[in-house]
Design an enzyme around this catalytic site. Structure first.
Site, PDB file in Angstrom:
ATOM      1  CD  GLN A  36      -0.968  -0.917   3.595  1.00  0.00           C
ATOM      2  OE1 GLN A  36      -2.184  -0.845   3.604  1.00  0.00           O
ATOM      3  NE2 GLN A  36      -0.311  -1.614   4.496  1.00  0.00           N
ATOM      4  CD  GLU A 111       0.890  -4.155  10.007  1.00  0.00           C
ATOM      5  OE1 GLU A 111       0.770  -4.070   8.767  1.00  0.00           O
ATOM      6  OE2 GLU A 111       0.009  -3.779  10.814  1.00  0.00           O
ATOM      7  CG  ASP A 143      -2.727 -12.839   5.518  1.00  0.00           C
ATOM      8  OD1 ASP A 143      -3.570 -13.526   6.125  1.00  0.00           O
ATOM      9  OD2 ASP A 143      -3.019 -12.009   4.646  1.00  0.00           O
ATOM     10  N   GLY A 144      -2.519 -11.681   8.830  1.00  0.00           N
ATOM     11  CA  GLY A 144      -3.286 -11.947  10.041  1.00  0.00           C
ATOM     12  C   GLY A 144      -4.267 -13.087   9.891  1.00  0.00           C
ATOM     13  CG  ASP A 161      -5.720  -1.445  14.925  1.00  0.00           C
ATOM     14  OD1 ASP A 161      -6.566  -0.768  14.315  1.00  0.00           O
ATOM     15  OD2 ASP A 161      -4.635  -0.980  15.323  1.00  0.00           O
ATOM     16  CB  SER A 162      -8.775  -4.670  10.083  1.00  0.00           C
ATOM     17  OG  SER A 162     -10.110  -4.231  10.317  1.00  0.00           O
ATOM     18  CB  THR A 163      -7.063  -1.056   6.610  1.00  0.00           C
ATOM     19  OG1 THR A 163      -7.080  -2.327   5.927  1.00  0.00           O
ATOM     20  CG2 THR A 163      -5.634  -0.754   7.044  1.00  0.00           C
ATOM     21  CG  ASP A 164     -12.066   1.577   6.151  1.00  0.00           C
ATOM     22  OD1 ASP A 164     -13.072   1.497   6.870  1.00  0.00           O
ATOM     23  OD2 ASP A 164     -11.277   2.539   6.161  1.00  0.00           O
ATOM     24  N   PRO A 168      -5.583  -5.145   1.444  1.00  0.00           N
ATOM     25  CG  PRO A 168      -3.344  -4.605   1.784  1.00  0.00           C
ATOM     26  CD  PRO A 168      -4.620  -4.033   1.272  1.00  0.00           C
TER      27      PRO A 168
END
Length: 286
Positions: A36, A111, A143-144, A161-164, A168
């Protein structure tokens, strides 16, 4: 690009019919990683701001609200959490708050992007405040979703605690991931998740809650208002097979007093009230 002077704005276009803009007084970091685009810039209100693919992730100014509510609520509700897993959280803010609990003996932080961790240490040190150096923290670059699928688990609290749910972070919002996360919990464990702003991302909350209700005897969400996440209060998913949500305010207050925490947003009263849902949010619950 380091120390680049920019007299402009970052415009976040996460939603189809809504955008927000933050003025950049100075861009400190701008780089593409394998996963990203990472940017850090300074803003007169929020201090340093982290964006991933031009979507605001966290700021020095208001990150305490998000991080305190995703950590202190499940940990104090549980009452005896010793092993915590954080999925995501590369800026270190979540680890910072979890590690403030002396009762927590081990934290596994997973992470996907090592670049986020390294540049956060350099450009956003106020978020981690030394958390990466704590002996109780085990940082795993992976990778979580794969980690949760393969781990033996035994976690008292899992914090996603993820991104939208784009790029990823998309896989962290699937029924399969939630099922693997439940398996990784210890008896009485609690899963909490970032579920966006319900007013603008209602489908995201509905889909998560549908999965949670199929997995947990107690499945709901709680709310907190974070200024840089535009559109109203943010929802945090809550799933457990225990009665942790029903802990009495007096008991919660005692646990809080014994913890010696000094949060800026969280209080036991806020903890209890956060589960009271406005009508429009309640209608999104399946």
């Amino acid at each position: 690009m380091s120390d680049l002077k920019v007299d402009g704005w970052t415009v976040e276009k996460l939603h189809d019919h809504h955008a927000q803009a933050l003025r950049e007084s100075r861009v400190l970091y701008d780089s593409e990683t394998e996963h990203q685009r990472l940017r850090v810039f300074e803003n007169g209100t929020f201090g340093r701001v982290l964006t991933l693919d031009d979507v605001v992730q966290t700021t020095e100014g208001d990150n305490f609200i998000y991080h305190e509510m995703l950590t202190h609520v499940p940990i104090l509700a549980h009452g005896a959490a010793k092993r915590v897993c954080i999925i995501g959280g590369g800026d270190g803010g979540m680890a910072r708050e979890v590690l403030k609990h002396a009762s927590v003996e081990h934290v596994t932080m997973v992470e996907i992007d090592a670049g986020v961790v390294e540049f956060s240490k350099e450009y956003l040190p106020k978020l981690s405040q030394g958390a990466f150096d704590d002996a109780r923290l085990n940082l795993v670059i992976a990778d979580g979703a794969q980690f949760i699928r393969e781990t033996e688990g035994g976690f008292d609290v899992i914090i996603v605690d993820s991104t939208d749910p784009v790029g990823p972070g998309e896989v962290l919002f699937t029924d399969t991931f939630y099922g693997h996360a439940k398996r990784a919990l210890s008896e009485g464990g609690i899963l909490v998740t970032q579920n966006g702003v319900p007013f603008l991302q209602g489908e995201e909350l509905t889909n998560t809650m549908r999965a949670f209700k199929a997995l947990f005897s107690d499945a709901t969400c709680y709310l907190a208002t974070v200024p840089t996440y535009a559109g109203g209060p943010m929802a945090f998913g809550w799933g457990t097979d225990s009665a942790a949500r029903d802990v009495a305010l007096s008991e919660l207050q005692q646990r809080f007093d014994n913890s010696a925490l000094a949060p800026e947003y969280y209080t036991p009263e806020v903890h209890k009230a956060a589960f009271a849902l406005p009508g429009y949010v309640a209608k999104l619950m399946p």
